[in-house]
Write an enzyme that holds these catalytic residues in place. Structure first.
Site, short mmCIF file in Angstrom:
data_model
loop_
_atom_site.label_atom_id
_atom_site.label_comp_id
_atom_site.label_asym_id
_atom_site.label_seq_id
_atom_site.Cartn_x
_atom_site.Cartn_y
_atom_site.Cartn_z
N HIS A 155 0.68 -1.74 0.20
CA HIS A 155 -0.18 0.43 -0.29
C HIS A 155 1.21 1.25 0.27
CE1 HIS A 155 -3.51 -3.03 1.15
NE2 HIS A 155 -2.67 -2.64 1.62
N SER A 276 15.87 21.11 -17.07
CA SER A 276 13.89 21.32 -17.00
C SER A 276 14.92 23.17 -18.18
CB SER A 276 13.97 22.07 -15.86
OG SER A 276 13.13 23.48 -15.89
N LYS A 282 17.26 20.87 -11.93
CA LYS A 282 16.11 19.41 -12.22
C LYS A 282 17.56 18.52 -12.79
CE LYS A 282 12.03 19.70 -12.40
NZ LYS A 282 11.07 18.55 -11.38
N GLU A 289 9.69 7.59 -17.78
CA GLU A 289 8.61 7.71 -17.17
C GLU A 289 8.16 7.72 -18.84
OE1 GLU A 289 8.17 12.35 -16.13
OE2 GLU A 289 10.43 11.78 -15.94
#
Ligand code: ARG
Length: 459
Positions: A155, A276, A282, A289
């Site tokens: 969970h 970024s 970043k 992804e």
């Protein structure tokens, strides 16, 4: 005029031709189409349907066409709607009557079904090899960090500590099932539809066993109507690839989490990340992804094909041409994910300290205390209840399990003894999970040894 011009009074409208063409994407089947034609022509000659001289002229010309396509010198005529017509039309242009003999006892319906099966055989072999290479890289990463402990979650909540290697090897298991499924799909599709004709078989004395054997199939398909209508093998492969992508998507999700500032469990090589355009600090895990995102394309392809096939009357219908683009796209996607992942896995750096800190939450050892009580005669349900109360008691005392004194523990769990105070470390917890397939270092070492041996033997 098209090759079937006999009964037509005019050519297809240009917009209809563009709508119906498949050459723009099925030209990737050229090698399989030529191989299939060579086997067909040789069979026509042994069956005395055409003579040997014609057969060898056609086979030679097919060889030249193959070379020209490979080198980019082949002139694909825009009048031909697909790869099959392109090659046959070229044979007729170059060899005249001789070339016009090749299509005896054959239809594009059995031809395309055969071509795709040949193509998928090769693609499956390649994907299975790539999966094995990725498994090797994951095993090597697990091996390099075989004693690193991390929190195991259910969970998404802290559950029990596990070895990082154990977590990684779970993916090796998934990939193994993927590889098995693909191999099984290959076995089932390895039958030759060639000689099924348009749907009914042939009047001519063809030898389907000969073409099946020459093309490396396990034998001919049994029913000509099924053979030209069937795309089960495409759907099956897409289902296998969908499951494979689901696994890669889960691995990607783990990686995205692990590199985030919430975890900092691992870092990726800069070469597999992007920055970024706005925020200078970043470093984003785009490959993971994108893999997660590309999973949607493969699921889409599976649903597309299931939908194309649903309600199609026997036998061939032009709808079947819609099998190719989703199929090719899914194969390309799976191969690109595998190729990039095996490199990215190699560049993973592991932050063992961050994992150890996260795994040291003493609540994650609560189950170990329950097990200790069971070993010392307390029924599991009451042990579970008592340790639950202890957890709540520790919160009330504003302390954690590992900081409680024996007498504080005994207020709730009177059966507790001195040695219970040693239970609350992640090392101790992991070391105790000695059941087969568990996360103890001995068990994980056995898994590592199993995979190293199995992968080295090439399956
Ligand atoms: N391009 C077609 C396909 O991919 C080949 C078969 C065409 N057959 C036909 N009867 N029109 O399915």
């Amino acid at each position: 005029m098209a090759i079937w011009g006999g009964r037509f009074s005019k050519d297809a409208d240009e917009i209809a031709a563009v709508f119906g063409e498949s050459l723009s994407f099925d030209r990737r089947l050229y090698a399989q189409d030529i191989k299939c034609s060579v086997a067909h022509v040789r069979m026509l000659a042994t069956s005395k349907i055409i003579d040997d001289a014609d057969a060898s002229a056609i086979v030679d010309e097919l060889g030249r066409i193959h070379t020209e396509i490979e080198s980019g010198d082949f002139n694909f005529s825009s009048e031909c709607e697909d790869i099959h017509m392109s090659i046959e039309t070229c044979l007729i242009d170059r060899l005249g009557e001789t070339g016009a003999r090749i299509h005896a006892a054959r239809s594009r319906n059995d031809q395309v079904a055969t071509d795709i099966r040949l193509y998928l055989r090769d693609e499956i072999d390649e994907i299975v090899d790539l999966i094995r290479m990725l498994q090797e890289r994951i095993v090597a990463l697990a091996d390099r960090h075989s004693s690193v402990i991390m929190p195991g979650l259910t969970h998404l909540q802290n559950a029990q500590p596990v070895l990082f290697a154990h977590h990684l090897l779970a993916y090796v298991e998934m990939l193994e099932r993927d590889s098995d499924r693909l191999t099984d799909c290959r076995r089932r599709l390895n039958r030759s539809p060639l000689g099924s004709g348009a749907l009914a078989g042939s009047t001519l004395p063809i030898d389907r066993d000969q073409t099946a054997a020459e093309l490396g199939f396990d034998g001919p398909t049994r029913n000509s109507m099924d053979a030209v209508s069937d795309r089960d093998f495409v759907i099956e492969l897409l289902a296998d690839l969908a499951i494979f992508m689901m696994h890669m998507s889960r691995l990607s999700e783990d990686i995205v989490n692990w590199v985030s500032q919430r975890y900092t469990f691992i870092s990726l090589d800069d070469a597999f990340c992007t920055g970024s355009s706005l925020m200078p600090q970043k470093k984003n895990p785009d490959i993971a992804e994108l893999t997660r995102g590309k999973t949607g394309r493969v699921y889409g392809a599976l649903i597309a094909l299931l939908t194309v096939m649903k309600g199609l009357p026997l036998c061939y219908n032009r709808d079947l041409q819609e099998d190719k683009e989703p199929l090719f796209d899914s194969i390309d996607t799976a191969k690109s994910v595998l190729s990039i992942y095996k490199l990215m896995i190699d560049g993973i750096e592991v932050n063992a300290d961050a994992m150890a800190i996260a795994a040291s939450d003493p609540f994650m050892m609560a189950t170990d205390f329950v097990d200790w009580l069971v070993v010392n005669g307390v029924p599991f349900r009451s042990a579970h209840e008592k340790v639950g109360q202890l957890v709540s008691h520790s919160s009330k005392l504003n302390t954690s399990l590992d900081r409680m004194t024996l007498s504080q523990i005994q207020e709730v769990v009177p059966e507790a003894e001195e040695e219970c105070l040693l239970l609350f470390t992640a090392e101790r917890s992991v070391a105790g999970k000695r059941s087969f397939g568990g996360t103890s270092p001995e068990e994980v070492a056995k898994q590592l040894a199993y995979w190293k041996k199995k992968l080295a033997s090439g399956h």
